[in-house]
Design an enzyme around this catalytic site. Sequence first.
Site, PDB file in Angstrom:
ATOM      1  N   SER A 134       0.860  -1.179   0.000  1.00 51.65           N
ATOM      2  CA  SER A 134       0.000   0.000   0.000  1.00 51.65           C
ATOM      3  C   SER A 134       0.897   1.229   0.000  1.00 51.65           C
ATOM      4  O   SER A 134       2.038   1.170   0.474  1.00 51.65           O
ATOM      5  CB  SER A 134      -0.891   0.007   1.249  1.00 51.65           C
ATOM      6  OG  SER A 134      -1.529   1.258   1.424  1.00 51.65           O
TER       7      SER A 134
ATOM      8  N   TYR B 108      -2.124  -0.436  10.646  1.00 52.81           N
ATOM      9  CA  TYR B 108      -2.195  -0.968   9.284  1.00 52.81           C
ATOM     10  C   TYR B 108      -0.958  -0.512   8.507  1.00 52.81           C
ATOM     11  O   TYR B 108      -0.303  -1.316   7.826  1.00 52.81           O
ATOM     12  CB  TYR B 108      -3.463  -0.489   8.587  1.00 52.81           C
ATOM     13  CG  TYR B 108      -3.542  -0.888   7.133  1.00 52.81           C
ATOM     14  CD1 TYR B 108      -3.860  -2.191   6.768  1.00 52.81           C
ATOM     15  CD2 TYR B 108      -3.290   0.041   6.115  1.00 52.81           C
ATOM     16  CE1 TYR B 108      -3.922  -2.560   5.436  1.00 52.81           C
ATOM     17  CE2 TYR B 108      -3.353  -0.321   4.783  1.00 52.81           C
ATOM     18  CZ  TYR B 108      -3.673  -1.630   4.443  1.00 52.81           C
ATOM     19  OH  TYR B 108      -3.723  -1.989   3.118  1.00 52.81           O
TER      20      TYR B 108
END
Length: 273
Positions: free
Chosen positions: A133, A146
């Site tokens: 990501s 995260y």
Amino acid sequence: MAQGSIKTAIVTGAASGIGLATAKALQAAGYRVFGTSRKLAPDKSNGIRMLVCDVTDEASVAVMVETVFGETGRIDLLVNNAGFGISGPAEETSVTQAQAMFDVNLFGVIRTTQAVLPLMRAQRGGRIVNVSSVQGLIPAPFMALYGASKHAVEGYSESLDHEVRGQGIRIVLVEPAFTRTAFDQNLVRPDKPLDIYAADRAGRGKFLSEVMKTADAPEVVAKVVVKAATAEVPKRRYAAGPKARQVSLLRRFVPASAFDKALRKEMQLPPLA
């Protein structure tokens, strides 16, 4: 294409979203594709075979890899896509909750990777694409844990790539930005909310609602995964989509103070003092 020349790919977390789009794109590119999900899912109409695999369970991973290898005799590509996010202030998230996420996002990647590496080494080649990501590159306010899991995947992937490159195996990263999937709807909320973050929590919800309106389609990411999987000489990392490419460039070339200022403005946070 002769049966023996068809390459075999495994895509984890392939029941929906980026994983399903990736499985379809790889199938269209000529791969024999096996998708995995935690629960039994029907095979996809275009020939994608779905298998049950819990990436937090080493035995489950081993059975899945043995099944694929038993049917095809090779594993050419592993796409580590399975994962989930926790959205909220880091202080509100218990260590137990964070550990559960790392068990999927990081240790799940390690388990599946370690299961296929001996087979790839024996066939003298293979590729592993880890779906990271842009939050593995930049600060991730209200998704700190995260982001930490994706930073860990980035470090693991880059380091491992150096270790196995001499064996004909490459480890490649794909870094999407926000993507139109059920990911945001399935975000886990912190398990110990604090009143001091109530306004931030509401603001975060509004931000996510707005940003998802212009988020990339999962097919955008899938196309980049195919590129990363098939490039003769792959790059170490691929930004997936225009927003991800922009963020990647800004992170590399813009001074930290200016980047932080822009990040806070984008996320509707108060200006830095």
